[in-house]
Design an enzyme around this catalytic site. Structure first.
Site, PDB file in Angstrom:
ATOM      1  N   LYS A 279       0.874  -1.182   0.000  1.00 62.60           N
ATOM      2  CA  LYS A 279       0.000   0.000   0.000  1.00 62.60           C
ATOM      3  C   LYS A 279       0.897   1.213   0.000  1.00 62.60           C
ATOM      4  CE  LYS A 279      -4.036   1.926   0.391  1.00 62.60           C
ATOM      5  NZ  LYS A 279      -3.708   2.643  -0.862  1.00 62.60           N
TER       6      LYS A 279
ATOM      7  N   GLN B 161       7.293   3.903   3.834  1.00 58.97           N
ATOM      8  CA  GLN B 161       5.899   3.465   3.868  1.00 58.97           C
ATOM      9  C   GLN B 161       5.725   2.190   4.691  1.00 58.97           C
ATOM     10  OE1 GLN B 161       3.705   5.429   1.595  1.00 58.97           O
ATOM     11  NE2 GLN B 161       2.124   4.648   2.941  1.00 58.97           N
TER      12      GLN B 161
ATOM     13  N   LYS C 242       5.377   1.883  -3.228  1.00 56.83           N
ATOM     14  CA  LYS C 242       5.269   3.237  -3.784  1.00 56.83           C
ATOM     15  C   LYS C 242       5.527   3.165  -5.275  1.00 56.83           C
ATOM     16  CE  LYS C 242       4.595   7.502  -2.298  1.00 56.83           C
ATOM     17  NZ  LYS C 242       3.866   8.026  -1.139  1.00 56.83           N
TER      18      LYS C 242
ATOM     19  N   ASP D 270      -0.338  10.791  -4.426  1.00 53.47           N
ATOM     20  CA  ASP D 270       0.807  11.430  -3.772  1.00 53.47           C
ATOM     21  C   ASP D 270       1.025  12.728  -4.559  1.00 53.47           C
ATOM     22  OD1 ASP D 270       3.109  10.903  -1.715  1.00 53.47           O
ATOM     23  OD2 ASP D 270       4.170  11.569  -3.489  1.00 53.47           O
TER      24      ASP D 270
HETATM   25  P1  NDP Z   1       0.543  17.736  -3.816  1.00 52.02           P
HETATM   26  O1  NDP Z   1       1.074  17.512  -5.183  1.00 52.02           O
HETATM   27  O2  NDP Z   1      -0.924  17.839  -3.612  1.00 52.02           O
HETATM   28  O3  NDP Z   1       1.205  19.067  -3.208  1.00 52.02           O
HETATM   29  C1  NDP Z   1       2.580  19.255  -3.098  1.00 52.02           C
HETATM   30  C2  NDP Z   1       2.792  20.729  -2.822  1.00 52.02           C
HETATM   31  O4  NDP Z   1       4.148  20.952  -2.500  1.00 52.02           O
HETATM   32  C3  NDP Z   1       2.468  21.600  -4.029  1.00 52.02           C
HETATM   33  O5  NDP Z   1       1.914  22.807  -3.585  1.00 52.02           O
HETATM   34  C4  NDP Z   1       3.850  21.835  -4.632  1.00 52.02           C
HETATM   35  O6  NDP Z   1       3.935  23.034  -5.370  1.00 52.02           O
HETATM   36  C5  NDP Z   1       4.679  21.939  -3.384  1.00 52.02           C
HETATM   37  N1  NDP Z   1       6.077  21.647  -3.638  1.00 52.02           N
HETATM   38  C6  NDP Z   1       6.596  20.537  -4.200  1.00 52.02           C
HETATM   39  N2  NDP Z   1       7.930  20.633  -4.259  1.00 52.02           N
HETATM   40  C7  NDP Z   1       8.241  21.822  -3.712  1.00 52.02           C
HETATM   41  C8  NDP Z   1       9.461  22.515  -3.478  1.00 52.02           C
HETATM   42  N3  NDP Z   1      10.636  21.977  -3.825  1.00 52.02           N
HETATM   43  N4  NDP Z   1       9.413  23.727  -2.879  1.00 52.02           N
HETATM   44  C9  NDP Z   1       8.236  24.268  -2.522  1.00 52.02           C
HETATM   45  N5  NDP Z   1       7.047  23.677  -2.718  1.00 52.02           N
HETATM   46  C10 NDP Z   1       7.063  22.477  -3.315  1.00 52.02           C
HETATM   47  O7  NDP Z   1       1.174  16.581  -2.911  1.00 52.02           O
HETATM   48  P2  NDP Z   1       0.694  16.083  -1.484  1.00 52.02           P
HETATM   49  O8  NDP Z   1       0.205  17.243  -0.704  1.00 52.02           O
HETATM   50  O9  NDP Z   1      -0.156  14.912  -1.668  1.00 52.02           O
HETATM   51  O10 NDP Z   1       2.070  15.559  -0.866  1.00 52.02           O
HETATM   52  C11 NDP Z   1       2.968  16.419  -0.157  1.00 52.02           C
HETATM   53  C12 NDP Z   1       3.923  15.569   0.669  1.00 52.02           C
HETATM   54  O11 NDP Z   1       3.183  14.767   1.593  1.00 52.02           O
HETATM   55  C13 NDP Z   1       4.781  14.572  -0.122  1.00 52.02           C
HETATM   56  O12 NDP Z   1       6.018  14.403   0.547  1.00 52.02           O
HETATM   57  C14 NDP Z   1       3.988  13.283  -0.008  1.00 52.02           C
HETATM   58  O13 NDP Z   1       4.798  12.145  -0.201  1.00 52.02           O
HETATM   59  C15 NDP Z   1       3.503  13.399   1.421  1.00 52.02           C
HETATM   60  N6  NDP Z   1       2.343  12.576   1.755  1.00 52.02           N
HETATM   61  C16 NDP Z   1       1.165  12.714   1.073  1.00 52.02           C
HETATM   62  C17 NDP Z   1       0.076  11.958   1.429  1.00 52.02           C
HETATM   63  C18 NDP Z   1      -1.265  12.135   0.811  1.00 52.02           C
HETATM   64  O14 NDP Z   1      -2.234  11.565   1.318  1.00 52.02           O
HETATM   65  N7  NDP Z   1      -1.406  12.933  -0.254  1.00 52.02           N
HETATM   66  C19 NDP Z   1       0.180  10.919   2.484  1.00 52.02           C
HETATM   67  C20 NDP Z   1       1.430  10.939   3.204  1.00 52.02           C
HETATM   68  C21 NDP Z   1       2.465  11.717   2.809  1.00 52.02           C
HETATM   69  P3  NDP Z   1       3.551  23.068  -6.935  1.00 52.02           P
HETATM   70  O15 NDP Z   1       2.092  22.737  -7.016  1.00 52.02           O
HETATM   71  O16 NDP Z   1       3.858  24.463  -7.307  1.00 52.02           O
HETATM   72  O17 NDP Z   1       4.406  22.020  -7.589  1.00 52.02           O
END
Ligand code: NDP
Length: 447
Positions: free
Chosen positions: A90, A111, A126, A166
């Site tokens: 998962k 994970q 993943k 993700d």
């Molecule tokens: P999203 O794609 O929804 O959002 C990611 C956000 O982070 C976007 O706003 C993106 O900006 C920004 N971002 C990415 N890289 C950078 C950077 N280098 N500097 C500044 N901002 C950045 O992803 P999620 O919210 O789903 O995931 C975020 C994190 O949480 C990841 O590490 C993921 O693995 C982790 N995670 C997510 C889960 C989930 O349920 N979604 C579960 C557990 C962990 P832009 O849109 O401009 O690219």
């Protein structure tokens, strides 16, 4: 037994050259686990930790698709199936131009421990692709998702491997992936989580990671008789996790003054309230825009190319964007500005020296593998609902999410204490996550 973490890491690095993110994730776990192994000699004899660092399987495949101009495009698709000792694999799918085997192996490795901490029956995996959704039309994203699923379908199933979203994979992408899966298999079952609520998705799944992070932080503060109420917060990212962390902080009476995306950070001293957050959700998911537009619209400061960590005036920090986004200089700024707590919403967002600096300087620090486990926990609740052909109410799911986060917090605390690492959430999470998987592997023989 290894004389040092370096000695343990040497063969890992030799066998997986160049995979720096994967090495970083394994080293962080090894630092917690190697010291406790003498208390469990059978884990040393059976080489449990070594076996856990090797994926059970990793598939890499070609994803060709046709863009709106009729040109053939090519991406690389991956699925890393890390460990299935306690349940089907998962873990999410990531679509981002930075995606490579190292990043997916680090995420799959993390994970395994995260899923174990939930106490639910889920192994770790993943996947994803080096596909950059930015600037692509909905039709292009659909054709890409259909091509990816045409190959991925061979490796997943409701009792085998259940992917989710993700970075770069939200409701739109899960919809396109599920449509192709259903078309190819003629089956409607819980093979993906994060589905739409009309077609098998659990209520609260989109909110679960962000809400869970804030519940975890609340538990950390509650230990000292404190809470989120009245606290000022920094949240990095503007996507799924960040948005729902902000939502829950607001609900609990906190105030978020900064968020960021790849273009830069917004600083809104008045606070990003419910209405402004609704505006951000529309900007990100409907208009597919960036936060510089927020700064323009609400007439607040925009810091191009910067993150949120240098902004003063906050007590709590929630890194919710991506790996290694919070570096040593950021940790120094947080400490200098009086931040009391860093609770990771993203996976491995703090570099090792930053995490070390925060802990050494008395900042309460929670690793993502514990604090962001709410997302995968509700994914498992989605699988349960699908298997029973039932839908649970929003209140029921959120109640279960809350209980799971409280239990993970407690488990991290008691495990850390039991192994002489009182108050160390990193050690507590790594050891508790490891023990459950290790015992399962032991019971199942050398496989
Ligand atoms: P999203 O794609 O929804 O959002 C990611 C956000 O982070 C976007 O706003 C993106 O900006 C920004 N971002 C990415 N890289 C950078 C950077 N280098 N500097 C500044 N901002 C950045 O992803 P999620 O919210 O789903 O995931 C975020 C994190 O949480 C990841 O590490 C993921 O693995 C982790 N995670 C997510 C889960 C989930 O349920 N979604 C579960 C557990 C962990 P832009 O849109 O401009 O690219």
């Amino acid at each position: 037994m290894y004389a040092s973490v370096d000695e343990f890491m040497q063969p890992v690095i030799e066998k997986h050259p160049g995979e720096t993110e994967f090495h970083q994730a394994v080293r962080e776990v090894a630092e917690s686990i190697l010291p406790i192994l003498p208390q469990h000699p059978v884990f040393i004899e059976e080489r449990i930790l070594e076996r856990m660092t090797e994926p059970e399987r990793a598939v890499i495949f070609r994803v060709p698709w046709v863009d709106d101009q009729g040109k053939v495009q090519l991406n690389i698709g991956y699925r890393v199936q890390m460990n299935s000792a306690i349940g089907p694999y998962k873990g999410g799918l990531r679509f981002d131009k930075s995606v490579n085997l190292s990043i997916l192996k680090f995420l799959a490795f993390e994970q395994v421990f995260k899923n174990s901490l939930t106490t639910l029956p889920m192994g770790g995996g993943k996947g994803g692709a080096d596909f950059d959704p930015i600037g692509k039309s909905d039709r292009e994203v659909m054709r890409f998702c259909q091509s990816l699923m045409t190959e991925l379908v061979n490796y997943i199933g409701p009792d085998t491997d259940v992917p989710a979203g993700d970075i770069g994979v939200g409701a739109r992408e899960i919809g396109f992936l599920y449509g192709q899966y259903r078309r190819m298999t003629k089956k409607f079952h819980g093979v993906l989580t994060g589905k739409g609520p009309e077609w098998g998705g659990s209520l609260i799944r989109p909110q679960a990671t962000g809400y869970g992070v804030v519940y975890f932080a609340s538990e950390m503060l509650a230990k000292n008789g404190d809470g989120i109420h009245g606290k000022t917060c920094l949240v990095s990212g503007a996507g799924n996790v960040a948005q729902h962390a902000v939502e829950k902080i607001n609900q609990l009476g906190g105030k978020v003054i900064a968020m960021c995306d790849i273009k830069g950070a917004i600083y809104d001293p008045e606070g990003i309230d419910e209405d402004k957050l609704a505006w951000i959700k529309d900007l990100v998911y409907v208009k597919r825009g960036f936060l510089d537009q927020y700064a323009e619209h609400f007439k607040v400061e925009f810091r191009p190319g910067e993150n949120v960590w240098q902004i003063p005036g906050a007590q709590l920090a929630f890194p919710c964007a991506t790996q290694n986004e919070l570096k040593l200089e950021d940790a120094k700024a947080l400490v200098a500005n009086g931040v009391e707590l860093v609770c990771e919403g993203a996976n491995m967002p703090s570099t090792p020296d930053a995490a070390q600096y925060l802990k050494q300087n008395g900042v309460l620090f929670a690793p993502g593998k514990a604090a962001n486990a709410g997302g995968v926990a509700v994914s498992c609740l989605e699988m349960s609902q699908n298997a029973q052909h039932l839908y649970w109410s929003k209140e029921e799911v959120e109640g279960k999410l809350y209980d799971i986060m409280v239990n993970i917090h407690k488990n991290c605390m008691t495990t850390a204490e039991e192994y002489g690492e009182d108050g160390n959430y990193v050690a507590g999470a790594n050891i508790a996550g490891f023990l459950r998987v290790a015992r399962a592997m032991l019971s199942q023989g050398v496989v």
